[in-house]
Design an enzyme around this catalytic site. Structure first.
Site, PDB file in Angstrom:
ATOM      1  N   LYS A 172       0.827  -1.221   0.000  1.00  0.00           N
ATOM      2  CA  LYS A 172       0.000   0.000   0.000  1.00  0.00           C
ATOM      3  C   LYS A 172       0.852   1.258   0.000  1.00  0.00           C
ATOM      4  O   LYS A 172       0.558   2.216  -0.684  1.00  0.00           O
ATOM      5  CB  LYS A 172      -0.859   0.103   1.272  1.00  0.00           C
ATOM      6  CG  LYS A 172      -1.937  -0.875   1.435  1.00  0.00           C
ATOM      7  CD  LYS A 172      -2.769  -0.561   2.689  1.00  0.00           C
ATOM      8  CE  LYS A 172      -1.998  -0.501   3.978  1.00  0.00           C
ATOM      9  NZ  LYS A 172      -1.374  -1.731   4.430  1.00  0.00           N
ATOM     10  N   ARG A 226      -8.107   2.035  10.050  1.00  0.00           N
ATOM     11  CA  ARG A 226      -7.693   0.652  10.272  1.00  0.00           C
ATOM     12  C   ARG A 226      -8.650  -0.068  11.211  1.00  0.00           C
ATOM     13  O   ARG A 226      -8.459  -1.241  11.475  1.00  0.00           O
ATOM     14  CB  ARG A 226      -6.313   0.670  10.909  1.00  0.00           C
ATOM     15  CG  ARG A 226      -5.259  -0.090  10.128  1.00  0.00           C
ATOM     16  CD  ARG A 226      -3.955   0.131  10.866  1.00  0.00           C
ATOM     17  NE  ARG A 226      -2.906  -0.687  10.405  1.00  0.00           N
ATOM     18  CZ  ARG A 226      -1.947  -0.282   9.582  1.00  0.00           C
ATOM     19  NH1 ARG A 226      -1.978   0.932   9.077  1.00  0.00           N
ATOM     20  NH2 ARG A 226      -0.971  -1.089   9.275  1.00  0.00           N
ATOM     21  N   ARG A 248      11.976  -7.123   3.482  1.00  0.00           N
ATOM     22  CA  ARG A 248      11.948  -5.655   3.339  1.00  0.00           C
ATOM     23  C   ARG A 248      13.063  -5.018   4.163  1.00  0.00           C
ATOM     24  O   ARG A 248      13.311  -5.400   5.301  1.00  0.00           O
ATOM     25  CB  ARG A 248      10.587  -5.126   3.788  1.00  0.00           C
ATOM     26  CG  ARG A 248      10.518  -3.608   3.764  1.00  0.00           C
ATOM     27  CD  ARG A 248       9.114  -3.110   3.688  1.00  0.00           C
ATOM     28  NE  ARG A 248       8.363  -3.335   4.904  1.00  0.00           N
ATOM     29  CZ  ARG A 248       7.096  -2.963   5.056  1.00  0.00           C
ATOM     30  NH1 ARG A 248       6.460  -2.367   4.075  1.00  0.00           N
ATOM     31  NH2 ARG A 248       6.459  -3.191   6.190  1.00  0.00           N
ATOM     32  N   ARG A 286      12.697  -3.039   9.719  1.00  0.00           N
ATOM     33  CA  ARG A 286      11.782  -2.409  10.669  1.00  0.00           C
ATOM     34  C   ARG A 286      11.531  -3.365  11.828  1.00  0.00           C
ATOM     35  O   ARG A 286      11.399  -4.564  11.610  1.00  0.00           O
ATOM     36  CB  ARG A 286      10.441  -2.106   9.974  1.00  0.00           C
ATOM     37  CG  ARG A 286      10.358  -0.739   9.374  1.00  0.00           C
ATOM     38  CD  ARG A 286       9.173  -0.554   8.467  1.00  0.00           C
ATOM     39  NE  ARG A 286       7.880  -0.992   8.992  1.00  0.00           N
ATOM     40  CZ  ARG A 286       6.706  -0.763   8.373  1.00  0.00           C
ATOM     41  NH1 ARG A 286       6.688  -0.085   7.244  1.00  0.00           N
ATOM     42  NH2 ARG A 286       5.585  -1.201   8.873  1.00  0.00           N
ATOM     43  N   ARG A 318       0.800  -8.612  13.581  1.00  0.00           N
ATOM     44  CA  ARG A 318       0.193  -7.676  12.623  1.00  0.00           C
ATOM     45  C   ARG A 318      -0.868  -8.358  11.761  1.00  0.00           C
ATOM     46  O   ARG A 318      -1.916  -7.783  11.469  1.00  0.00           O
ATOM     47  CB  ARG A 318       1.259  -7.058  11.730  1.00  0.00           C
ATOM     48  CG  ARG A 318       2.040  -5.974  12.431  1.00  0.00           C
ATOM     49  CD  ARG A 318       3.351  -5.708  11.742  1.00  0.00           C
ATOM     50  NE  ARG A 318       3.229  -4.986  10.493  1.00  0.00           N
ATOM     51  CZ  ARG A 318       4.203  -4.913   9.577  1.00  0.00           C
ATOM     52  NH1 ARG A 318       5.343  -5.548   9.768  1.00  0.00           N
ATOM     53  NH2 ARG A 318       4.034  -4.219   8.487  1.00  0.00           N
TER      54      ARG A 318
HETATM   55  P1  ADP Z   1       1.869  -1.842   7.525  1.00  0.00           P
HETATM   56  O1  ADP Z   1       0.615  -1.501   6.745  1.00  0.00           O
HETATM   57  O2  ADP Z   1       2.875  -2.520   6.686  1.00  0.00           O
HETATM   58  O3  ADP Z   1       1.597  -2.526   8.843  1.00  0.00           O
HETATM   59  P2  ADP Z   1       2.167   0.916   8.376  1.00  0.00           P
HETATM   60  O4  ADP Z   1       3.363   1.715   8.116  1.00  0.00           O
HETATM   61  O5  ADP Z   1       0.880   1.337   7.728  1.00  0.00           O
HETATM   62  O6  ADP Z   1       2.607  -0.531   7.931  1.00  0.00           O
HETATM   63  O7  ADP Z   1       1.876   0.810   9.951  1.00  0.00           O
HETATM   64  C1  ADP Z   1       2.884   0.415  10.858  1.00  0.00           C
HETATM   65  C2  ADP Z   1       2.297   0.362  12.261  1.00  0.00           C
HETATM   66  O8  ADP Z   1       1.842   1.683  12.657  1.00  0.00           O
HETATM   67  C3  ADP Z   1       1.061  -0.530  12.447  1.00  0.00           C
HETATM   68  O9  ADP Z   1       1.395  -1.889  12.658  1.00  0.00           O
HETATM   69  C4  ADP Z   1       0.425   0.116  13.690  1.00  0.00           C
HETATM   70  O10 ADP Z   1       1.106  -0.251  14.874  1.00  0.00           O
HETATM   71  C5  ADP Z   1       0.679   1.590  13.469  1.00  0.00           C
HETATM   72  N1  ADP Z   1      -0.455   2.226  12.751  1.00  0.00           N
HETATM   73  C6  ADP Z   1      -0.399   2.837  11.534  1.00  0.00           C
HETATM   74  N2  ADP Z   1      -1.602   3.321  11.186  1.00  0.00           N
HETATM   75  C7  ADP Z   1      -2.457   3.002  12.194  1.00  0.00           C
HETATM   76  C8  ADP Z   1      -3.847   3.204  12.415  1.00  0.00           C
HETATM   77  N3  ADP Z   1      -4.629   3.832  11.507  1.00  0.00           N
HETATM   78  N4  ADP Z   1      -4.384   2.733  13.576  1.00  0.00           N
HETATM   79  C9  ADP Z   1      -3.629   2.112  14.494  1.00  0.00           C
HETATM   80  N5  ADP Z   1      -2.314   1.878  14.348  1.00  0.00           N
HETATM   81  C10 ADP Z   1      -1.719   2.310  13.203  1.00  0.00           C
END
Ligand code: ADP
Length: 251
Positions: A40, A119, A158, A191, A202
């Site tokens: 994404k 989310r 990654r 990461r 996750r």
């Molecule tokens: P990915 O989609 O690969 O998990 P992101 O960079 O979108 O990576 O998100 C990394 C982390 O940031 C998530 O696992 C969560 O802990 C936190 N996070 C990001 N966006 C949200 C959200 N909208 N609500 C809750 N936690 C979030």
């Protein structure tokens, strides 16, 4: 070769001016959905450049908080950073605060792209409220689909550059010099939340909290599904085609 990362007003925070690049398309207001690691973020960057839309990646904003000196972090930030490292979701209130303080970007004349937000159903309902207050609506919610084994392989390989945020993959997108960023020469790292134990959390969190959003947006006739296999450019073309088809069918 690294994926394109361009400066984003939403990443820089409130008060940072931005001028969306000229685009021949009408403003597009999109949410991108998909399991962690589906790509994404890469698509958000490519779509943002192509459509001239303002991009908000909540994960990038939260990782930005992680780079702050410990004395500059609030207690809420500390909690958020710890949750993120374990692969858990950050509490809704913290994420909603991040989005609310950048709410001007929802009015951006180039449109917007939300990557990683909403989310949870509570976040989706809060977004509906913010958009209604601005008299705006979403054009579509793009769901990127890929089998789980492929996603796990993507996440485990990654590597990211903490300096300039470029993203690589040890097999499919390696840097020219192993372990070094092509763009800024900085050391590449994995990461915290790409470690196998955090990846498991996750995926479970995605199934429990985020997958229900697919039905939420199907019920609102907004969901557009796009297969997320192939190169980033192929997936981008597929996304733009799917959006054009949807727009034509609604014209
Ligand atoms: P990915 O989609 O690969 O998990 P992101 O960079 O979108 O990576 O998100 C990394 C982390 O940031 C998530 O696992 C969560 O802990 C936190 N996070 C990001 N966006 C949200 C959200 N909208 N609500 C809750 N936690 C979030």
């Amino acid at each position: 070769m690294s994926s394109v990362v361009r400066p984003r007003r939403w990443l820089a925070g409130p008060g940072h001016d931005c001028e969306p690049p000229p685009s021949t398309r009408r403003p597009c207001r999109l949410v991108l959905l998909g399991a962690p690691g589906v790509g994404k973020g890469t698509q958000a960057g490519l779509l943002s450049s192509r459509l001239g839309a303002c991009q908000l990646s909540t994960g990038d904003v939260l990782r930005g908080a992680k780079r702050l000196a410990a004395c500059d972090r609030s207690p809420a930030m500390e909690l958020a950073i710890a949750a993120m490292s374990r692969g858990e979701l950050v509490p809704d209130e913290v994420v909603l605060e991040i989005v609310r303080e950048r709410v001007d970007c929802l009015r951006c004349h180039g449109g917007f792209l939300l990557d990683g937000f909403p989310r949870t159903i509570a976040q989706a309902e809060a977004l509906d409220g913010m958009l209604a207050a601005e008299h705006l609506g979403l054009d579509a919610v793009v769901s990127y689909d890929l089998p789980i084994e492929r996603i796990v392989a993507r996440l485990s390989g990654r590597r990211v550059c903490p300096g300039c945020q470029a993203v690589y993959h040890v097999e499919t997108q390696p840097p020219q010099t192993e372990g070094r960023c092509d763009r800024c020469g900085g050391p590449l790292v994995q990461r915290d939340d790409d470690r196998p134990d955090a990846v498991r959390v996750r995926m479970q969190t995605y199934e429990a909290a985020t997958a229900p959003l697919l039905d939420y947006y199907v019920a609102r006739a907004l969901l557009v599904s796009v297969p997320a296999d192939g190169t980033p450019e192929e997936i981008l073309d597929r996304t733009l085609d799917a959006l054009d088809t949807r727009a034509a069918s609604r014209a």
